[in-house]
Enzyme design. Structure first.
Site, PDB file in Angstrom:
ATOM      1  N   LYS A 168      46.203  43.925  36.020  1.00 31.73           N
ATOM      2  CA  LYS A 168      45.672  42.568  36.369  1.00 31.73           C
ATOM      3  C   LYS A 168      46.935  41.499  36.227  1.00 31.73           C
ATOM      4  O   LYS A 168      47.529  41.652  34.953  1.00 31.73           O
ATOM      5  CB  LYS A 168      44.488  42.174  35.601  1.00 31.73           C
ATOM      6  CG  LYS A 168      43.893  40.842  35.917  1.00 31.73           C
ATOM      7  CD  LYS A 168      42.361  40.669  35.233  1.00 31.73           C
ATOM      8  CE  LYS A 168      41.941  39.408  35.414  1.00 31.73           C
ATOM      9  NZ  LYS A 168      40.447  38.868  34.780  1.00 31.73           N
ATOM     10  N   SER A 226      36.619  37.410  37.397  1.00 29.34           N
ATOM     11  CA  SER A 226      37.851  37.177  37.413  1.00 29.34           C
ATOM     12  C   SER A 226      38.773  38.490  38.137  1.00 29.34           C
ATOM     13  O   SER A 226      39.503  38.336  38.688  1.00 29.34           O
ATOM     14  CB  SER A 226      38.537  36.288  36.752  1.00 29.34           C
ATOM     15  OG  SER A 226      38.641  37.392  35.619  1.00 29.34           O
ATOM     16  N   SER A 247      33.706  39.147  33.461  1.00 28.05           N
ATOM     17  CA  SER A 247      34.924  39.451  34.632  1.00 28.05           C
ATOM     18  C   SER A 247      35.573  40.778  34.851  1.00 28.05           C
ATOM     19  O   SER A 247      36.161  41.153  35.849  1.00 28.05           O
ATOM     20  CB  SER A 247      36.216  38.572  34.274  1.00 28.05           C
ATOM     21  OG  SER A 247      36.207  37.318  34.371  1.00 28.05           O
TER      22      SER A 247
END
Lengths: 485, 476, 95
Positions: free
Chosen positions: A76, A151, A175
């Site tokens: 990420k 997210s 997330s």
């Protein structure tokens, strides 16, 4: 090869059925071919990936491989990666080449994993749909007109699309779990303090936690094994031995006490999801578990408390982005005030600004007690609710999200509606507990995730509970047609 | 109207740790810009603070030395504001739960003993520096100092004059150096002071509105800035105006304070507990451990000097003003084995004057305690007189020779042989019959003339007491 | 709880965020809505509840006082917006 799990890939590499270089090339080829449709990757690190793959092959040949040596994963874009752009999904860091590696990145490097690239995400991890990314939204591989969740949307979508077998995520209010549910994959948010936050760009420091995302609980166990553990650079990282997660996967579920909180099945939950959760719980009964209804009476206050605590911490954490030492700086600042306000005004998107403003307000003179302090007290109540629940049950189950993946734009005009898509996951962050999401079926062709919550540092138990379910079902093996055939 | 001044001081003492308070970057002063600012000090995305044990130990040491409470649990908070020398946009400090609370410090002003309350002392990180020389319209930011540990020591508003404020500050300055927790170098900013100054009509209980004078880095500036500020406030109030609460800066060149408007607008600091740091817990065991390392403190040492060495209040005060002076004095006493009062006179007299003239601190003295002890020993055993000792000391200052070598080389040994002195006296008497007659007829003053002649003849080396005694006998 | 555009601008200045004039109203609306949502917190009596700043009940760990970080200025400044002579440059700071 792209349908293989991390566990299967590791076996294949060990048996020299294929090399890491071949495997990495195959992943890169799929990314090149498919990601233009999905937008999962912000940066693809092809060159370093191939070099890492080659090094991994040599390490395997030497017989010095670990379970992740030669296995491709993706990070990420919230994790700092030395020499590689680390954008956090923001224009603010579009030009930021990190001079150091995050702890999580170091650990994957040490294990010999191959990093394919950096994954798209909501800007500074603030969002539940990936629509706040400076790099444009990620598309859900199951239906590209719907969001992948957020997210960690790039992480979830890239795994669902079989672009990478595993990826890292971070979870501040859901997330990891919510995008895992929306994309039909498996993800775990560990106990706060289990994985070091060093080098993970902070959103809300007391809530943020990194965790693995993959297709199966077993793969999550392999990845978490590499990620978890003490790091002296993070004061909030806990010095506590890491159990052998994989060894516990097969443990029997006979006598497992499951708690179903009334508050998770009330108004606002899609009935189709409720029914799929019930089916999954029935499967657990067949595996020997007992089920009990429980109550988390302050559950309804978790989202309001979260939307004070998280913005407050974020308003302070994001003050360092000022255009002086790194990141975006406005053109020709007239004076110091102009440098600050314009660099930050241009560098941050609307949702980040909204949260900075809310947090600044909540901490400002005269409002601190009514907002921040109050939220910290509610946080205690919520955590007490969980403590009492875990006196009676081993794990808590419920929906990960109140709906399946929604259409782009469906909630972006209404911040509250967007915030409510994390309604079941937020409380877990406030309490600092581990939680995971596993696929339990489909509604309207879109995946549904079930959330499993455990007591502090019970990741081994959670992974075991998820794994035994995945042994008995095949929801986690389903792949989106047209993309991951 | 008669006015009363109320002053509270906030003193920032940089703690003498090797590394920074929350990072492993070195703290040495004077390095090239930004070469001692690591990722944590720069506030790079993703970095985290970890607290330096030594900084905590030093804070506890200070707390114990002022008889304060050491908080079993204290909390680090973020003070949020934007400034280019503050990399993270917040300073990690302590707010409602400081590590040290409620201590006190005794000061002596014009012979009056005063007890000044210390409200609190808390740990925090220092900021970097803005360099204002012009880089084509820009300022340069050096973050080497960012993250240096500071102990902020906050006094009660117990001080009533600039003089008291300076006495308190000097006392603290000596204390932190005694404790070896701060080098006290005010020029380098290791020890600096903010002063809160207000005035009120004498007898009124309510405090007046205060002004905060920032960054005073010498005792002299503290005194001058406070005195300027008192005058300024009196002038305002007496002309019917009102003092505004604000931050002011002392300009030492113009000797005035002026408003720092730039700091005024952003005073909503939005303090909240730093989520990257956990509560600091200090156990009794830790406190005991630190207690065992406490040196003798200035007041205790002063009392001991009076008892043990029979020194006056004044001498004991001067000789314990700094740990270095006290150590020097005690070495001299020990090495020479001589009368402590004689040693004290030399340390406070000849040595202090020479140091002052050369602009040196006592620890930089070219004459170390052992050499001074050697000189004092020779005064004490009458090898040389006190007067002769002065040029010997001057020679020692210029060379590495010890007193004995110089006395030997310059042939300065006292003449103490009665026969030799008698022979000289006889010669002088024989050569000056006229003066002898006058003396014997009652002109006592001429005794000095004979002493002078004898000293001249012996080049000052005759033992003065012996000479007097023998002269008296012979002149009768 | 309702915020005006003027209040939003005040908060924005505290946060050093430039907000375009025409956007202040929209932010005011959004923030008011969020603050309204958050107001539910007031419905519970928490007078006896200690605040919880951290999920885990742990104490701060202390680091040994050793200088471990070597100079990496050139690396750190390689992508900095504006540096000269090793210094980060900002528009003139006026005190």
């Amino acid at each position: 090869m792209h349908h293989k799990t991390i566990a299967e890939l590791a076996t294949g590499l060990e048996r020299k059925e294929f090399s890491s270089l071949e495997l990495t090339r195959a992943c890169l080829e799929r990314i090149t071919r498919l990601d233009t449709r999905l937008n999962c990757f912000v940066t693809v690190t092809e060159e370093t990936a191939l070099a890492q793959a080659q090094a991994a092959d040599e390490r395997i040949a030497r017989g010095a491989a670990s379970a992740l040596t030669g296995v491709p994963i993706a990070q990420k874009d919230i994790f700092c990666t030395k020499g590689v752009r680390t954008s956090c999904g923001s224009r603010m860091l579009d030009n930021f080449i990190s001079p150091y590696d995050a702890s999580v990145v170091e650990r994957f490097n040490a294990a010999g994993a191959v990093m394919l690239g950096k994954l798209n995400m909501d800007e500074f991890a603030m969002g539940s749909s990936n629509e706040t990314s400076f790099y444009g939204p990620v598309k859900n591989p199951w239906n590209t007109s719907t969001v992948p969740g957020g997210s960690s949307g790039g992480s979830a979508a890239s795994i669902a699309a079989r672009l990478t077998p595993g990826a890292t995520g971070t979870d501040t209010g859901g997330s990891i779990r919510q995008p895992a549910a929306f994309c039909g994959i498996t993800g775990i948010k560990p106990t706060y303090g289990r994985v070091s936050r060093w080098g993970m760009i902070a959103f809300a420091s007391s809530l943020d936690q990194a965790g693995p995302m993959a297709r199966t609980a077993e793969d999550c166990a392999i990845m978490l094994q590499a990620m978890a553990g003490f790091d002296e650079r993070d004061s909030t990282c806990v010095d506590r031995p890491v159990p052998d997660y994989r060894a516990a996967l097969g443990n029997s579920l006979e006598g497992l006490r499951i708690g179903l909180p009334t508050e998770f099945f009330g108004e606002g939950l899609d009935p189709a999801i409720a029914s799929l959760i019930q089916d999954a719980v029935d499967e657990y009964k067949r595996l020997g578990a007992t089920v009990k209804e429980i109550s988390l009476p302050n559950m309804h206050l978790s989202a309001p408390a979260y939307y004070v605590v998280a913005p407050a911490e974020c308003s302070s954490n994001l003050a360092r982005f000022d255009g002086v030492r790194f990141g975006h700086r406005c053109e020709n600042p007239a004076d110091l005030a102009d440098l600050y306000t314009r660099s930050r005004g241009e560098g941050f998107g609307a949702e980040v600004k909204r949260r900075i403003l809310i947090g600044t307000y909540a901490l400002s003179a005269g409002y601190y007690d009514a907002y921040y302090l109050k939220a910290q007290k509610i946080r205690r109540l919520i955590s007490e609710d969980f403590r009492r629940a875990f006196e009676e049950v081993d794990v808590i189950m419920g929906p990960t999200a109140p709906s399946v993946a929604f259409e782009f734009g469906a909630k972006s005009a209404d911040p509250i509606a967007m915030y409510l898509s994390d309604i079941y996951t937020i409380a877990v962050n406030l309490a600092g507990l581990p939680g995971m999401s596993v696929p339990v079926g489909f509604s309207n062709g879109l995946p549904v995730g079930m959330q499993i919550i455990g007591s502090y540092f019970s990741e081994d138990r959670l992974l075991n509970v998820a794994h035994r379910y995945q042994q008995a079902t095949d929801w986690h093996t389903r792949a989106p047609a047209g993309i991951a055939d | 109207m008669e006015w009363e001044t109320v002053i509270g001081l906030e003193i920032h003492a940089q703690l003498a740790t090797r590394s920074k308070i929350f990072s492993g970057a070195p703290t040495a002063y004077g390095a090239e810009p930004n070469t001692q600012a690591c990722a944590v000090d720069l506030g790079l995305p993703g970095v985290l603070p970890v607290l330096n044990r030594e900084a905590v130990r030093m804070a506890v040491k200070f707390g114990l030395a002022i008889g304060a409470e050491i908080s079993p649990v204290s909390v680090f908070a973020r003070k949020n504001y934007f400034y280019p020398d503050l990399p993270k946009g917040y300073q990690i400090s302590q707010y409602d739960l400081p590590v040290v609370a409620r201590g006190q410090l005794g000061i002596n002003v014009d012979g009056k003993e005063l007890t000044i309350g210390v409200t609190r002392a808390h740990l925090e990180e220092d900021a970097g520096k803005s360099l204002h020389e012009d880089f084509h319209g820009y300022s340069g930011i050096d973050l080497n100092r960012a993250g240096t540990p500071l102990l902020e020591i906050v006094s009660e508003p117990d001080l009533r004059s600039a003089k008291e404020a300076v006495a308190y500050m000097k006392k603290l300055h000596a204390l932190v150096r005694y404790l070896e927790i701060c080098d006290g170098n005010m020029q380098e900013g290791s020890f600096r002071c903010d002063a809160n100054v207000s005035i009120r009509p004498k007898g009124q209980e309510k405090f007046g509105t205060r002004a905060e004078i920032k960054n005073l880095n010498s005792f002299r500036f503290v005194e001058k800035a406070i005195n300027y500020e008192i005058e300024r406030q009196i002038e305002i109030l007496e002309s019917g105006g009102q003092v505004i609460q604000e931050t002011r800066l002392y300009d030492s060149v113009k000797d005035e304070t002026r408003s720092m408007r730039s700091k005024e607008e952003a005073n909503d600091y939005r303090y909240f507990p730093d989520p990257d740091l956990l509560p600091l817990e200090i156990s009794n065991g830790f406190i005991e451990e630190v207690k065992a390392t406490l040196p003798e403190l200035p007041d205790a040492k002063r009392d001991r000097f009076k008892d043990q060495y029979g020194l006056s209040d004044y001498d004991a005060e001067v000789l314990t003003a700094t740990r270095e002076v006290a150590d020097y004095f005690e070495s001299v006493v020990k090495d020479s084995g001589c009368d402590p009062k004689l040693c004290a006179n030399w340390v406070m007299g000849e040595l202090a004057a020479a140091l002052n003239k050369a602009g040196l601190e006592i620890e930089q003295s070219p004459v170390k305690p052992d050499r001074l002890a050697g000189l004092i020993l020779r005064i004490s055993d009458k090898t040389i007189s006190g007067n002769t000792a002065k040029p010997v000391f001057a020679s020692m200052w210029e060379s590495n020779d010890d007193a004995d070598t110089i006395i030997e080389k310059q042939d300065l040994k006292q003449i103490t042989d009665t026969g030799a002195i008698e022979a000289i006296i006889d010669e002088i008497i024989a050569a000056n019959p006229e003066q002898l007659a006058q003396y014997r007829s009652g002109k006592d003053k001429l005794f000095g003339f004979f002493v002078g002649q004898a000293m001249k003849a012996t080049q000052g080396k005759a033992n003065p007491a012996q000479l007097n005694e023998l002269l008296k006998q012979k002149l009768q | 709880m309702s915020l005006s555009a003027a209040e939003v601008n005040k908060i924005a200045w505290l946060a050093r965020l430039a907000i375009d004039g025409d956007k202040a109203e929209a932010y005011a609306r959004d923030l008011s809505q969020i603050l309204g949502f958050v107001e539910q917190l007031g419905s519970v009596d928490t007078s006896q509840v200690p605040p919880m700043a951290h999920p885990l009940d742990e104490a701060q760990r202390l680091r040994p006082d050793t200088a471990t970080e070597a100079d990496q200025r050139s690396l750190f400044q390689a992508h900095a917006p504006l540096v000269e002579a090793g210094l980060y440059l900002v528009p003139k700071v006026i005190e």
